[in-house]
Design an enzyme around this catalytic site. Structure first.
Site, mmCIF file in Angstrom:
data_model
loop_
_atom_site.group_PDB
_atom_site.id
_atom_site.type_symbol
_atom_site.label_atom_id
_atom_site.label_comp_id
_atom_site.label_asym_id
_atom_site.label_seq_id
_atom_site.Cartn_x
_atom_site.Cartn_y
_atom_site.Cartn_z
ATOM 1 N N HIS A 160 130.256 163.677 59.572
ATOM 2 C CA HIS A 160 131.580 163.396 60.096
ATOM 3 C C HIS A 160 132.467 162.919 58.773
ATOM 4 C CE1 HIS A 160 130.707 163.382 64.574
ATOM 5 N NE2 HIS A 160 130.132 164.257 63.996
ATOM 6 N N TYR A 274 125.807 163.596 73.343
ATOM 7 C CA TYR A 274 124.954 164.881 73.290
ATOM 8 C C TYR A 274 123.818 164.677 74.337
ATOM 9 C CZ TYR A 274 127.741 165.706 69.573
ATOM 10 O OH TYR A 274 128.630 165.988 68.404
#
Length: 392
Positions: A160, A274
């Site tokens: 990220h 997730y």
């Protein structure tokens, strides 16, 4: 002007003295029909390694950056041939953490000063960050390079990075990601991670940045609470900077990058962990934190964005185009008064992970895909697109 020297290519498949003869591919795809404008595709070049950064030069060429290779090439848009730009230093290149080159943008006076900006990873895998390098492009070499800005602190972040850059007449806006496993830093004013950064063109801090007089804040911070903004663009009429970020499992967001605003990550989100389950308290609203202008659930994984203001596609004028990785589509968003009224998903049948989208100087759209292609989008011929006849 030295950087405008014409380059002559021979038909070869080799790498010699920095010249790269990639797979040339000017094949045209069949007509693609969409809601308001039919179009065709031309694959300009193939064989690139995750083409992430792309910008047009005033001589009709373009610069393309390949992420983990940390490499920039000068691309002939007519032939697909390219030449590697020498002199790019201080770049952390790593497939393990997806580090490399993230964006390339020209200085507003590039045609006079040959200056450009490159966003890239720095440091080492276990202690990395983002940097903006300023350099001059002379004879296909970067000269007088210097780092204008580096994020702090360096972190053991993965994936990220954010790394998109918008250049206005007077400022640089940089998006930074949260480093994947450092999401709490997005709410910390003592860290650059998970922020929108605003600088002057020379890398100095603007006096009107919102946290300049905040003793415990980094003065470069413009706004905070973002996760992984891999798309950022400027509205061609208002000049407002729009940032589009990855949510986790759901909750990709479009926001206006406004001074001092907090966009909530990881406190509020429309996504989930997730594999399922809430993030934090599982809330979507909190006092003092902004709601997105638009969000996607499930995620499309947005990457790259541009507003269309060309003349080739009159009915696309004012639309926001956003590339998508997980969604494998090019989203066309109809915008009115900073509101998204409608979305059309284009190119889903291609199955491409679209990494960037840029408008060319003649009004074509160009997209880069992870498979290594750069593709030009052109209007369908008048004979096959009656709906556009009266508008061209």
């Amino acid at each position: 002007m030295k950087f405008l020297k014409p380059i002559l290519f021979l038909s070869m498949v080799a790498v010699t003295s920095g010249v790269v003869f990639a797979e040339q591919n000017t094949e045209s795809e069949d007509l693609i029909k969409s809601e308001v404008a039919d179009f065709s595709l031309d694959i300009i070049v193939s064989g690139l390694q995750v083409p992430w950064a792309f910008t047009f030069l005033p001589d009709g060429y373009a610069l393309v950056g390949e992420r983990e290779m940390g490499q920039i090439s000068r691309l002939n848009l007519a032939t697909g041939e390219r030449i590697i730009i020498d002199g790019l230093t201080d770049v952390l290149r790593s497939k393990k953490i997806s580090a490399g080159v993230f964006d390339i943008r020209l200085h507003p006076d590039f045609s006079k000063n040959y200056t450009l900006y490159i966003v890239h990873a720095v440091g080492v895998e276990d202690a990395n960050g983002l940097a903006i390098t300023q350099a001059k492009l002379i004879d296909n070499q970067l000269q007088e390079s210097k780092i204008l800005f580096e994020t702090t602190p360096r972190i053991s972040g993965k994936w990220h990075f954010g790394g998109r850059l918008v250049v206005t007449d007077s400022h640089l806006f940089l998006s930074t990601g949260d480093g994947y496993n450092h999401s709490a830093l997005s709410q910390e004013l003592t860290a650059h991670a998970g922020k929108i950064i605003r600088l002057n063109l020379d890398g100095s801090v603007p006096k009107d940045n919102p946290f300049v007089n905040h003793n415990e804040a980094l003065a470069e911070i413009w706004s905070l609470g973002v996760r992984n903004p891999q798309a950022m663009t400027k509205h061609p009429k208002t000049g407002q900077v729009w940032q589009i970020e990855h949510g986790p499992q759901g909750g990709d967001e479009i926001n206006l990058a406004e001074a001092g605003k907090n966009y909530g990550w990881p406190v509020i989100t429309y996504g989930e962990e997730y594999g399922g389950g809430p993030i934090g308290d599982g809330i979507t609203h909190f006092e003092g934190m902004e709601q997105p202008l638009y969000y996607w659930t499930p995620s499309i994984a947005p990457s790259g964005a541009t507003f269309y203001d060309g003349t080739l596609f009159p009915r696309w004028n004012g639309n926001l185009f956003v590339g998508a990785l997980a969604g494998k589509q090019l989203s066309r968003l109809v915008i009115e008064n900073d509101r998204v009224l409608h979305e059309e998903a284009l190119l889903k049948e291609k199955g491409w992970r679209i990494r960037f989208v840029e408008q060319g100087p003649k009004g074509n759209l160009y997209i880069g895909v992870d498979a290594g292609h750069i593709v030009k989008i052109s209007p369908a011929s008048l004979d096959s697109n009656d709906s556009n006849k009266s508008e061209r």
